[in-house]
Design an enzyme around this catalytic site. Structure first.
Site, PDB file in Angstrom:
ATOM      1  N   LEU A   1      33.721  34.881  49.353  1.00  0.00           N
ATOM      2  CA  LEU A   1      33.572  33.500  49.060  1.00  0.00           C
ATOM      3  C   LEU A   1      33.926  33.051  47.641  1.00  0.00           C
ATOM      4  O   LEU A   1      33.477  31.913  47.296  1.00  0.00           O
ATOM      5  CB  LEU A   1      31.848  32.952  49.338  1.00  0.00           C
ATOM      6  CG  LEU A   1      31.567  33.476  50.811  1.00  0.00           C
ATOM      7  CD1 LEU A   1      30.022  33.114  50.800  1.00  0.00           C
ATOM      8  CD2 LEU A   1      32.404  32.651  51.783  1.00  0.00           C
ATOM      9  N   SER A   2      34.615  33.887  46.787  1.00  0.00           N
ATOM     10  CA  SER A   2      35.029  33.337  45.625  1.00  0.00           C
ATOM     11  C   SER A   2      36.113  32.535  45.704  1.00  0.00           C
ATOM     12  O   SER A   2      37.052  32.786  46.589  1.00  0.00           O
ATOM     13  CB  SER A   2      35.235  34.441  44.405  1.00  0.00           C
ATOM     14  OG  SER A   2      36.384  35.373  44.755  1.00  0.00           O
ATOM     15  N   HIS A   3      36.572  31.570  44.777  1.00  0.00           N
ATOM     16  CA  HIS A   3      37.496  30.532  44.818  1.00  0.00           C
ATOM     17  C   HIS A   3      38.721  31.299  44.153  1.00  0.00           C
ATOM     18  O   HIS A   3      38.713  31.818  43.090  1.00  0.00           O
ATOM     19  CB  HIS A   3      37.192  29.303  43.978  1.00  0.00           C
ATOM     20  CG  HIS A   3      36.112  28.656  44.619  1.00  0.00           C
ATOM     21  ND1 HIS A   3      34.920  28.779  44.529  1.00  0.00           N
ATOM     22  CD2 HIS A   3      35.986  27.749  45.427  1.00  0.00           C
ATOM     23  CE1 HIS A   3      33.979  27.850  45.141  1.00  0.00           C
ATOM     24  NE2 HIS A   3      34.907  27.313  45.849  1.00  0.00           N
TER      25      HIS A   3
ATOM     26  N   MET B   1      32.652  36.154  38.069  1.00  0.00           N
ATOM     27  CA  MET B   1      33.296  37.293  38.893  1.00  0.00           C
ATOM     28  C   MET B   1      34.464  37.880  38.820  1.00  0.00           C
ATOM     29  O   MET B   1      34.650  39.019  39.026  1.00  0.00           O
ATOM     30  CB  MET B   1      33.266  36.605  40.495  1.00  0.00           C
ATOM     31  CG  MET B   1      31.720  36.122  41.247  1.00  0.00           C
ATOM     32  SD  MET B   1      30.580  37.480  40.976  1.00  0.00           S
ATOM     33  CE  MET B   1      31.254  38.832  41.794  1.00  0.00           C
ATOM     34  N   GLU B   2      35.512  37.112  38.306  1.00  0.00           N
ATOM     35  CA  GLU B   2      36.685  37.778  37.807  1.00  0.00           C
ATOM     36  C   GLU B   2      36.487  38.603  36.568  1.00  0.00           C
ATOM     37  O   GLU B   2      37.036  39.713  36.502  1.00  0.00           O
ATOM     38  CB  GLU B   2      37.695  36.543  37.340  1.00  0.00           C
ATOM     39  CG  GLU B   2      38.264  35.826  38.456  1.00  0.00           C
ATOM     40  CD  GLU B   2      37.163  34.866  39.283  1.00  0.00           C
ATOM     41  OE1 GLU B   2      37.609  34.251  40.275  1.00  0.00           O
ATOM     42  OE2 GLU B   2      35.992  34.376  38.632  1.00  0.00           O
TER      43      GLU B   2
ATOM     44  N   ASP C   1      39.251  57.124  38.291  1.00  0.00           N
ATOM     45  CA  ASP C   1      40.454  57.843  39.090  1.00  0.00           C
ATOM     46  C   ASP C   1      41.307  58.974  38.393  1.00  0.00           C
ATOM     47  O   ASP C   1      41.596  59.943  38.889  1.00  0.00           O
ATOM     48  CB  ASP C   1      40.960  56.710  39.898  1.00  0.00           C
ATOM     49  CG  ASP C   1      42.195  57.196  40.767  1.00  0.00           C
ATOM     50  OD1 ASP C   1      42.015  57.969  41.644  1.00  0.00           O
ATOM     51  OD2 ASP C   1      43.444  56.712  40.483  1.00  0.00           O
TER      52      ASP C   1
END
Length: 160
Positions: free
Chosen positions: A74-76, A112-113, A127
């Site tokens: 739901l992030s833009h 969020m980014e 990793d």
């Protein structure tokens, strides 16, 4: 408390930000990678089998910031104007602190980014080093700072 990611029927929706004015938005997030001190020393000396661990992790974090809407449903999608990833290494403890900064002139924030950027950079360190150190862990992912928009400034008090 009202949740704005749901409609009247309780279905998930992307929040409508079309009526908001764009402002400069900045967010800084961090994550910690816990390695054996000898693994971190090998990273810092450039002696890891997979190459430049922090250089690759930096690029992965920047790319992740740009891919956030592909990962968080739901992030833009945003026009990111700046993304950077930096590292603070403590060879004595084997801890690498990842700091991701994201900036955009947008209608919604870039928290969020920044969080995605810091997390993916940390996962990339994992990793690239997992063959040499099976005990690696990642933690303490958090928003450190945000500014812009209606909610204004947030600054977490720094923790050790």
């Amino acid at each position: 408390m009202a949740f704005n990611h749901f409609d009247e029927q309780g279905r998930a929706i992307m929040v409508d930000v079309s009526g908001k004015q764009p402002t400069l938005r900045t967010a800084v997030a961090s994550a910690k990678v816990f390695l054996k001190p000898e693994t971190l020393q090998a990273i810092l000396e450039g002696n890891m089998a997979k190459g430049d661990v922090l250089g690759v992790a930096r690029l992965a974090g920047i790319a992740a910031a740009k891919k956030t809407p592909d990962l968080i449903p739901l992030s833009h999608p945003l026009a990111i104007h700046h993304a950077a990833v930096d590292f603070e290494a403590d060879p004595a403890t084997g801890v690498v602190r990842v700091r991701a900064t994201v900036r955009a002139f947008e209608r919604t924030g870039v928290e969020m980014e920044a969080m995605t950027s810091a997390t993916v950079a940390a996962l990339t360190i994992y990793d690239m080093c997992k063959g040499a150190d099976k005990s690696i862990s990642i933690g303490e992912v958090m928003l450190l700072y945000k500014e812009g928009g209606k909610s204004g400034l947030f600054q977490r008090e720094e923790t050790a």
